[in-house]
Design an enzyme around this catalytic site. Structure first.
Site, short mmCIF file in Angstrom:
data_model
loop_
_atom_site.label_atom_id
_atom_site.label_comp_id
_atom_site.label_asym_id
_atom_site.label_seq_id
_atom_site.Cartn_x
_atom_site.Cartn_y
_atom_site.Cartn_z
N GLU A 397 32.46 10.99 15.30
CA GLU A 397 31.25 11.56 15.22
C GLU A 397 30.11 11.38 16.51
O GLU A 397 29.48 12.41 16.68
CB GLU A 397 30.67 10.84 13.97
CG GLU A 397 31.14 11.28 12.62
CD GLU A 397 32.51 10.42 12.42
OE1 GLU A 397 33.18 10.80 11.21
OE2 GLU A 397 32.88 9.72 13.18
N GLN A 419 31.45 14.62 7.35
CA GLN A 419 32.28 14.64 6.16
C GLN A 419 31.78 14.12 4.96
O GLN A 419 31.80 14.75 3.99
CB GLN A 419 33.77 13.95 6.51
CG GLN A 419 34.88 14.64 5.51
CD GLN A 419 36.24 14.19 6.06
OE1 GLN A 419 36.66 13.08 5.84
NE2 GLN A 419 36.95 15.02 6.59
N PHE A 420 31.19 13.05 5.17
CA PHE A 420 30.26 12.58 4.17
C PHE A 420 29.10 11.81 5.03
O PHE A 420 29.05 11.32 6.26
CB PHE A 420 31.03 11.27 3.48
CG PHE A 420 32.14 11.64 2.64
CD1 PHE A 420 31.71 12.04 1.15
CD2 PHE A 420 33.35 11.80 3.23
CE1 PHE A 420 32.70 12.35 0.46
CE2 PHE A 420 34.51 12.29 2.42
CZ PHE A 420 34.08 12.47 1.25
N ASP A 422 27.72 9.10 4.82
CA ASP A 422 27.82 7.70 5.05
C ASP A 422 28.36 7.70 6.62
O ASP A 422 28.12 6.63 7.27
CB ASP A 422 28.82 7.21 4.12
CG ASP A 422 28.36 7.39 2.80
OD1 ASP A 422 28.14 6.44 2.02
OD2 ASP A 422 28.57 8.82 2.33
N HIS A 464 30.88 6.37 0.55
CA HIS A 464 31.14 7.76 0.24
C HIS A 464 29.77 8.36 -0.62
O HIS A 464 29.93 9.35 -1.23
CB HIS A 464 32.20 8.45 -0.18
CG HIS A 464 33.45 8.00 0.63
ND1 HIS A 464 34.04 6.75 0.61
CD2 HIS A 464 34.11 8.85 1.36
CE1 HIS A 464 35.15 6.95 1.46
NE2 HIS A 464 35.17 8.05 1.99
#
Length: 658
Positions: A397, A419-420, A422, A464
């Site tokens: 990330e 993607q999430f 979190d 998540h």
């Protein structure tokens, strides 16, 4: 030291000498000024000039270079005006940061220089993004980025090299291995013989270069640049050199053995090269004296300009206005032709129409290409726009956020899908320290949207399900959007993509496929900082966003006797506090509902602002309702207890009865 002239003309040989001499003489002057208290700090590159000058001279003027704080030779070789450099170091207005940052923490688009931040690593990923733009445009340009041996231990180093290799990006990764990370020697930094050996693990080429030999640096880098322009790919360069001064002047060099200092003093890149040119008859003592006189005069004249300049003055208005890049919002109206679609479809439609509208918009994220992302929002996009613009990324990330910044610097737009939400913690540093601060620091936009699938109610547990918007509302320079309805999601996402400022765009997973709405079919935009009045009422104001809006509606539908005004905030930064205050002045009561845990959330700031501005209108204390002060659990009954949905109904009734 051996020098190989090759086919270089005498004019070039002399030019390289003078290009090294200039930053050395500037540094020597700066050390005097430092002792006199006329500048506040200095990071010396004495002994490393051959690297900065050699690499920069080998690049074309239109090719980006990302230096560190010891690379004065990059700036002087790119002919950055000395008076502006001197003003920068004194915090004056002719500098590059209006007194907001020091030394080399700035960039200049005019000179194709992108300065570093103190966190070091993210600039490697930024170089990836700049190079990606060059590759997509087929410009046949190289991007060079510097780092020290100490920063090669950071995760950003590994992420950036891996991305560059996987994507075959035209980047020169330049490690200045100068023996020490501040006071820590290399044998305590890494456990391999050469840092260049790491290139094998990334599937890229490498070279080890004598960083004190200007002709070796220049010739090898020029050769590699020529090869990369022909066939884009990254190459890792390790320049062996030494730092002859402290990490910064206050550090000193007592931690360095004197024997080692003497050894490297004998390898000085300027004195050795000067002796070589004298022996070859390319230079004379008279030439050298003339060069030093000319450079001295240039330094003194530009120092006088900087010293004569008044100290930087500003105002609260100026400072606040420079936090964000100017954005002329264009309100593109909604059409009457609508279709009833889900929130997830509205987001996908906004992305598709924005990709059609902006030819240089790139979407990056894990599994977003052929797979369409874990929520299938970009399904079919690769057929429409190709894999160059819809890019699967490695799981890294931080490097991808940094690469998005690089795309923006090079004039493109970028969307990053977490993607999430979190997982954004792995990319936190470049968001809050690079994207958020760049416009304030040196007036450079960060045209990046980070999409954040978030929220509970789906039994996904603590990794998540977070709603972590408060991490970013606290950071000046970021914008935060959090829509609750499909129509808003499409219009606000289009606006976010148009906005040259960094936007965190929160998308509640629980609403993706459960909430439908009439969404205009055309491309349209909605303004940031404007709350929506979902219901009108007179007894109490409810302010919420995301899933909280739907929880409030559910409670109100079950209690038609409650005369409540419901505001959907829609964006949290900027926040429409004016609408909240206007409603409170009418209803005299306020309850704020957020899904985030209560302490430190956006509800706290809203409550404080209303208390400060509307105290005399309140007939009851401002009430905040949020999730428990625990991580969000997985089991259905535990998650239901964690979320504030049931507690909201109880607290609303209590507030009305106060």
């Amino acid at each position: 030291m051996r020098y190989h002239i090759g086919n270089l003309e005498n004019e070039v040989l002399v030019d390289l000498y003078e290009k090294m001499l200039k930053p050395r003489m500037i540094e020597e002057k700066m050390l005097i000024l430092l002792r006199q208290g006329k500048i506040s700090k200095w990071f010396s590159g004495i002994g490393q000039e051959a690297i900065s000058v050699g690499v920069t001279a080998a690049l074309k003027a239109e090719e980006y270079i990302l230096p560190m704080h010891r690379n004065l030779g990059v700036f002087t070789t790119r002919e950055v005006p000395l008076n502006r450099l001197f003003s920068q170091w004194q915090g004056k207005s002719s500098g590059f940061t209006k007194g907001r940052d020091r030394s080399f923490h700035f960039g200049s688009q005019e000179h194709k220089i992108v300065g570093m931040i103190s966190h070091l690593g993210p600039q490697l990923g930024v170089a990836d993004g700049i190079a990606l733009a060059e590759k997509l445009r087929k410009t046949k340009r190289v991007t060079a980025v510097f780092t020290g041996e100490g920063a090669t231990s950071e995760g950003d180093f590994h992420e950036a090299l891996n991305v560059a290799s996987v994507w075959n990006l035209p980047v020169l990764f330049c490690i200045e291995n100068n023996g020490y990370g501040l006071s820590t020697p290399t044998n305590e930094q890494y456990n391999c013989e050469h840092l260049a050996d790491r290139a094998k693990g990334y599937g890229m080429e490498c070279r080890i270069i004598d960083g004190n030999n200007i002709l070796e640096v220049h010739s090898k880098v020029a050769e590699l640049c020529k090869a990369i322009r022909k066939r884009p790919r990254p190459i890792l360069l390790e320049f062996k050199t030494f730092r002859m001064r402290g990490h910064e002047e206050a550090s000193g060099t007592k931690y360095v053995p004197q024997k080692l200092m003497k050894k490297w003093a004998q390898k000085d890149p300027i004195t050795n090269y000067e002796d070589f040119l004298l022996k070859k008859g390319v230079l004379t003592e008279a030439n050298i004296a003339a060069s030093k006189t000319r450079i001295t005069e240039e330094i003194n004249a530009n120092l006088a300009l900087a010293f004569e300049e008044p100290m930087m003055e500003s105002s609260e208005t100026k400072e606040l206005n420079d936090v964000y890049h100017n954005f002329d919002f264009e309100h593109l109206k909604l059409s009457e032709n609508t279709k009833d679609i889900r929130l997830v479809d509205a987001i996908s439609e906004a992305l598709r129409q924005s990709m059609e509208r902006h030819n240089e918009l790139v979407i990056m994220g894990q599994d977003i290409a052929e797979y369409g992302g874990v929520f299938k929002i970009t399904e079919g996009f690769t057929k429409m726009f190709g894999k160059n613009r819809v890019r699967n990324t490695p799981i890294c990330e931080s490097a991808i956020v940094s690469a998005a910044m690089g795309l923006s610097i090079n004039g493109m737009k970028a969307i990053v899908e977490m993607q999430f939400a979190d997982f954004v913690s792995s990319g936190f540093n470049p968001i809050v320290n690079y994207l958020a601060k760049t416009n304030y620091r040196w007036a450079e936009k960060a045209d990046v949207v980070i999409r954040m699938p978030c929220g509970g109610g789906v039994g996904a547990g603590p990794f998540h399900s977070q709603t972590n918007e408060a991490w970013f509302t606290k950071t000046p320079g970021l914008k935060v959007a959090y829509p609750a309805f499909p129509k808003d999601a499409k219009g606000l996402l289009n606006t976010a993509i148009n906005d040259p400022n960094p936007v965190l765009f929160f998308e509640h997973k629980g609403l993706y496929r459960s909430i439908y709405g009439a969404v205009p079919e055309n491309y349209y935009t909605l303004p940031f900082g404007k709350a929506a009045r979902i219901r009108e009422g007179n007894a109490v104001t409810i302010a919420s966003y995301g899933a909280g809006v739907h929880w409030a509606l559910e409670v109100l539908d079950g209690h038609p006797e409650i005369d409540a005004e419901l505001l959907d905030l829609r964006t949290l930064k900027p926040l429409d506090i004016e609408s909240v205050c206007a409603s409170v002045k009418k209803t005299n009561r306020l309850i704020i509902l957020q899904e985030d845990s209560l302490f430190g959330g956006i509800a706290s700031d809203i409550a404080a602002m209303v208390m400060e501005n509307c105290f005399e209108y309140l007939d009851a204390p401002v009430k905040r309702v949020g999730s428990l002060e625990t991580p969000i659990p997985f089991a259905t009954n535990l998650e239901a207890n964690y979320l504030p949905k049931k507690r909201f109904e109880k607290e609303l009734k209590a507030l009305l009865a106060y």
